[in-house]
Design a protein around this motif. Structure first.
Motif, PDB file in Angstrom:
ATOM      1  N   MET A   5       0.789  -1.233   0.000  1.00  0.00           N
ATOM      2  CA  MET A   5       0.000   0.000   0.000  1.00  0.00           C
ATOM      3  C   MET A   5       0.820   1.281   0.000  1.00  0.00           C
ATOM      4  SD  MET A   5      -3.415  -0.290   2.084  1.00  0.00           S
ATOM      5  CE  MET A   5      -4.742  -1.281   1.469  1.00  0.00           C
ATOM      6  N   ASP A   6       1.873   1.285   0.808  1.00  0.00           N
ATOM      7  CA  ASP A   6       2.671   2.510   0.932  1.00  0.00           C
ATOM      8  C   ASP A   6       3.384   2.865  -0.367  1.00  0.00           C
ATOM      9  OD1 ASP A   6       1.886   2.715   3.496  1.00  0.00           O
ATOM     10  OD2 ASP A   6       3.655   1.725   4.351  1.00  0.00           O
ATOM     11  N   LEU A   7       3.605   1.852  -1.205  1.00  0.00           N
ATOM     12  CA  LEU A   7       4.407   2.081  -2.412  1.00  0.00           C
ATOM     13  C   LEU A   7       3.571   2.534  -3.610  1.00  0.00           C
ATOM     14  CD1 LEU A   7       6.453  -1.233  -2.022  1.00  0.00           C
ATOM     15  CD2 LEU A   7       7.193   1.065  -1.375  1.00  0.00           C
ATOM     16  N   LEU A   8       2.264   2.525  -3.454  1.00  0.00           N
ATOM     17  CA  LEU A   8       1.404   2.790  -4.608  1.00  0.00           C
ATOM     18  C   LEU A   8       1.382   4.266  -4.967  1.00  0.00           C
ATOM     19  CD1 LEU A   8      -1.490   0.517  -3.387  1.00  0.00           C
ATOM     20  CD2 LEU A   8       0.093   0.024  -5.259  1.00  0.00           C
ATOM     21  N   GLU A   9       1.382   4.510  -6.298  1.00  0.00           N
ATOM     22  CA  GLU A   9       1.451   5.921  -6.715  1.00  0.00           C
ATOM     23  C   GLU A   9       0.397   6.280  -7.750  1.00  0.00           C
ATOM     24  OE1 GLU A   9       5.498   6.528  -7.839  1.00  0.00           O
ATOM     25  OE2 GLU A   9       6.105   6.896  -5.775  1.00  0.00           O
ATOM     26  N   GLU A 108      -0.115 -12.430  -6.928  1.00  0.00           N
ATOM     27  CA  GLU A 108       0.936 -11.468  -6.612  1.00  0.00           C
ATOM     28  C   GLU A 108       0.912 -10.300  -7.616  1.00  0.00           C
ATOM     29  OE1 GLU A 108       2.986 -11.069  -4.200  1.00  0.00           O
ATOM     30  OE2 GLU A 108       4.234  -9.518  -5.139  1.00  0.00           O
ATOM     31  N   ALA A 109       0.809 -10.637  -8.904  1.00  0.00           N
ATOM     32  CA  ALA A 109       0.803  -9.587  -9.934  1.00  0.00           C
ATOM     33  C   ALA A 109      -0.397  -8.658  -9.775  1.00  0.00           C
ATOM     34  CB  ALA A 109       0.806 -10.230 -11.324  1.00  0.00           C
ATOM     35  N   CYS A 110      -1.517  -9.222  -9.396  1.00  0.00           N
ATOM     36  CA  CYS A 110      -2.770  -8.452  -9.343  1.00  0.00           C
ATOM     37  C   CYS A 110      -2.965  -7.751  -7.998  1.00  0.00           C
ATOM     38  CB  CYS A 110      -3.944  -9.388  -9.613  1.00  0.00           C
ATOM     39  SG  CYS A 110      -5.293  -8.626 -10.527  1.00  0.00           S
ATOM     40  N   SER A 111      -2.212  -8.150  -6.987  1.00  0.00           N
ATOM     41  CA  SER A 111      -2.553  -7.678  -5.643  1.00  0.00           C
ATOM     42  C   SER A 111      -2.320  -6.180  -5.467  1.00  0.00           C
ATOM     43  CB  SER A 111      -1.794  -8.469  -4.575  1.00  0.00           C
ATOM     44  OG  SER A 111      -0.424  -8.254  -4.706  1.00  0.00           O
ATOM     45  N   GLU A 112      -1.482  -5.583  -6.328  1.00  0.00           N
ATOM     46  CA  GLU A 112      -1.313  -4.137  -6.157  1.00  0.00           C
ATOM     47  C   GLU A 112      -2.593  -3.401  -6.538  1.00  0.00           C
ATOM     48  OE1 GLU A 112       1.874  -2.960  -9.158  1.00  0.00           O
ATOM     49  OE2 GLU A 112       0.635  -1.170  -9.014  1.00  0.00           O
ATOM     50  N   TYR A 113      -3.372  -3.963  -7.454  1.00  0.00           N
ATOM     51  CA  TYR A 113      -4.639  -3.307  -7.825  1.00  0.00           C
ATOM     52  C   TYR A 113      -5.642  -3.388  -6.673  1.00  0.00           C
ATOM     53  CZ  TYR A 113      -2.507  -3.545 -12.407  1.00  0.00           C
ATOM     54  OH  TYR A 113      -1.625  -3.426 -13.449  1.00  0.00           O
ATOM     55  N   LEU A 114      -5.684  -4.559  -6.040  1.00  0.00           N
ATOM     56  CA  LEU A 114      -6.583  -4.701  -4.889  1.00  0.00           C
ATOM     57  C   LEU A 114      -6.131  -3.773  -3.759  1.00  0.00           C
ATOM     58  CD1 LEU A 114      -8.966  -6.110  -3.521  1.00  0.00           C
ATOM     59  CD2 LEU A 114      -7.391  -7.932  -2.812  1.00  0.00           C
ATOM     60  N   ALA A 115      -4.820  -3.741  -3.520  1.00  0.00           N
ATOM     61  CA  ALA A 115      -4.287  -2.862  -2.471  1.00  0.00           C
ATOM     62  C   ALA A 115      -4.652  -1.410  -2.777  1.00  0.00           C
ATOM     63  CB  ALA A 115      -2.773  -3.030  -2.366  1.00  0.00           C
ATOM     64  N   ALA A 116      -4.509  -1.003  -4.044  1.00  0.00           N
ATOM     65  CA  ALA A 116      -4.811   0.383  -4.419  1.00  0.00           C
ATOM     66  C   ALA A 116      -6.311   0.655  -4.312  1.00  0.00           C
ATOM     67  CB  ALA A 116      -4.313   0.659  -5.832  1.00  0.00           C
ATOM     68  N   GLN A 117      -7.134  -0.321  -4.688  1.00  0.00           N
ATOM     69  CA  GLN A 117      -8.585  -0.126  -4.544  1.00  0.00           C
ATOM     70  C   GLN A 117      -8.928   0.130  -3.079  1.00  0.00           C
ATOM     71  OE1 GLN A 117      -9.709  -3.822  -6.577  1.00  0.00           O
ATOM     72  NE2 GLN A 117     -10.946  -2.621  -8.008  1.00  0.00           N
ATOM     73  N   ILE A 118      -8.354  -0.700  -2.211  1.00  0.00           N
ATOM     74  CA  ILE A 118      -8.646  -0.562  -0.777  1.00  0.00           C
ATOM     75  C   ILE A 118      -8.132   0.793  -0.269  1.00  0.00           C
ATOM     76  CG2 ILE A 118      -8.138  -1.510   1.524  1.00  0.00           C
ATOM     77  CD1 ILE A 118      -8.057  -4.311   0.153  1.00  0.00           C
ATOM     78  N   LYS A 119      -6.963   1.191  -0.757  1.00  0.00           N
ATOM     79  CA  LYS A 119      -6.376   2.458  -0.311  1.00  0.00           C
ATOM     80  C   LYS A 119      -7.274   3.645  -0.691  1.00  0.00           C
ATOM     81  CE  LYS A 119      -2.009   4.953  -0.313  1.00  0.00           C
ATOM     82  NZ  LYS A 119      -0.596   4.929  -0.697  1.00  0.00           N
ATOM     83  N   PHE A 120      -7.853   3.614  -1.905  1.00  0.00           N
ATOM     84  CA  PHE A 120      -8.725   4.722  -2.328  1.00  0.00           C
ATOM     85  C   PHE A 120     -10.104   4.643  -1.662  1.00  0.00           C
ATOM     86  CE2 PHE A 120      -5.921   5.208  -6.161  1.00  0.00           C
ATOM     87  CZ  PHE A 120      -5.546   6.503  -5.882  1.00  0.00           C
ATOM     88  N   ILE A 121     -10.655   3.449  -1.613  1.00  0.00           N
ATOM     89  CA  ILE A 121     -12.027   3.301  -1.083  1.00  0.00           C
ATOM     90  C   ILE A 121     -12.047   3.544   0.428  1.00  0.00           C
ATOM     91  CG2 ILE A 121     -13.948   1.651  -0.776  1.00  0.00           C
ATOM     92  CD1 ILE A 121     -12.972   0.345  -3.469  1.00  0.00           C
ATOM     93  N   LYS A 122     -11.008   3.092   1.095  1.00  0.00           N
ATOM     94  CA  LYS A 122     -10.943   3.188   2.568  1.00  0.00           C
ATOM     95  C   LYS A 122     -12.194   2.629   3.232  1.00  0.00           C
ATOM     96  CE  LYS A 122      -8.187   7.458   2.958  1.00  0.00           C
ATOM     97  NZ  LYS A 122      -8.476   8.115   1.666  1.00  0.00           N
ATOM     98  N   PRO A 123     -12.539   1.381   2.946  1.00  0.00           N
ATOM     99  CA  PRO A 123     -13.735   0.816   3.585  1.00  0.00           C
ATOM    100  C   PRO A 123     -13.493   0.627   5.087  1.00  0.00           C
ATOM    101  CG  PRO A 123     -12.503  -0.930   2.495  1.00  0.00           C
ATOM    102  CD  PRO A 123     -11.792   0.361   2.175  1.00  0.00           C
ATOM    103  N   ALA A 124     -14.561   0.679   5.851  1.00  0.00           N
ATOM    104  CA  ALA A 124     -14.442   0.371   7.286  1.00  0.00           C
ATOM    105  C   ALA A 124     -14.438  -1.144   7.469  1.00  0.00           C
ATOM    106  CB  ALA A 124     -15.607   1.000   8.047  1.00  0.00           C
TER     107      ALA A 124
END
Ligand code: URA
Length: 201
Positions: A5-9, A108-124
Motif C-alpha cells: 500500500m505505501d508504495l502505490l502511486e 501477486e501480480a494483481c494484488s497491487e490493484y486490490l491494495a490500491a482499490q482498498i487504499k482509495f475506497i478506505k472501507p471500514a
C-alpha cells in the motif's frame, strides 16, 4: 498485500482503473475477454472481495453477475444491503482458464490493484468471500472453515471472512453459517453507519 500500500502511486481511482484495464502483467490477461476491475460505490464503507471473474463476469466485464453473483444479490437483499452502496471486487481481475484457482504469481501480480482499490475506497469493513480473498487479505495459511465468521483487523479495517457464494451453490448446508456471518456483519455495519452519521454533525 498490505505491505504494497505505501508504495502505490496512483493519482486517483479513475487512473488506477485505466492502468488496471490495460494490464498485461500476468498470463491471465491473454485468456480473458475483459478485465473485471470491480464496481460499486468508490466511497463505500463496506467492500466485498471475491476470488476472480467467472465466465459471465468475463463476458460482461462486471463482478458477480453469474450464478454466484445472483446468490450474493439475494443475500445482500435479505440483509438489507443495497448493492449500489457497497463496492464489489475480486483478488484477480482476469478470469482464470476454466475457472481454475488463480496461481500465486497471478495473485501477486494483481494484488497491487486490490491494495490500491482498498487504499482509495478506505472501507471500514471488508468481507472476504471464500478462501483466496481470506488468504490474501488476512493470512496465507488461513483455512476458511475455521476462520469464517471471525473478525480480523488489518490497517484499521475490520475484516470478516465467509464462504464464497459458489460454495453455497455446491453445498446448501453452508447457507446457515453464511447467514450467521451476515447477521454479525449487519450489526457491525450498522454501528459504522451510526458512527458516520454522528460524526457528520
Ligand atoms: N466468483 C468470484 O469470485 N468473483 C466473481 O466476480 C464471480 C464469481
Amino acid at each position: 498485500m498490505w505491505d504494497k500500500m505505501d508504495l502505490l502511486e496512483y493519482e486517483n481511482f479513475e487512473q488506477l482503473k485505466e492502468v488496471c484495464l490495460k494490464c498485461n502483467k500476468c498470463p491471465l490477461r491473454a485468456g480473458a475477454k475483459n478485465v473485471v476491475f470491480g464496481e460499486g460505490n468508490p466511497g463505500a464503507k463496506l467492500m466485498f472481495v471475491g476470488e476472480g471473474p467467472g465466465k459471465q463476469e468475463d463476458e460482461m466485464g462486471r463482478p458477480f453477475v453469474g450464478a454466484a453473483g445472483q446468490l450474493l444479490d439475494k443475500i445482500l437483499a435479505a440483509a438489507g444491503i443495497n448493492r449500489q452502496d457497497v463496492y464489489i471486487g475480486n483478488v484477480v481481475k482476469c478470469r482464470p482458464p476454466n475457472n481454475r484457482l488463480p496461481r500465486p504469481n497471478e495473485v501477486e501480480a494483481c494484488s497491487e490493484y486490490l491494495a490500491a482499490q482498498i487504499k482509495f475506497i478506505k472501507p471500514a469493513i471488508i468481507v472476504c468471500l471464500g478462501a483466496l480473498a481470506t488468504q490474501t487479505l488476512i493470512n496465507p495459511q488461513a483455512r476458511i472453515t475455521s476462520v469464517r465468521g471471525k473478525w480480523f483487523e488489518r490497517n484499521g479495517i475490520k475484516i470478516l471472512p465467509t464462504f464464497h457464494p459458489a460454495a453455497l451453490l455446491r453445498d446448501p448446508a453452508k447457507k446457515r453459517p453464511v447467514w450467521e456471518d451476515f447477521k454479525s456483519l449487519m450489526k457491525v455495519y450498522r454501528e459504522v453507519n451510526i458512527e458516520q452519521l454522528t460524526l457528520g454533525f
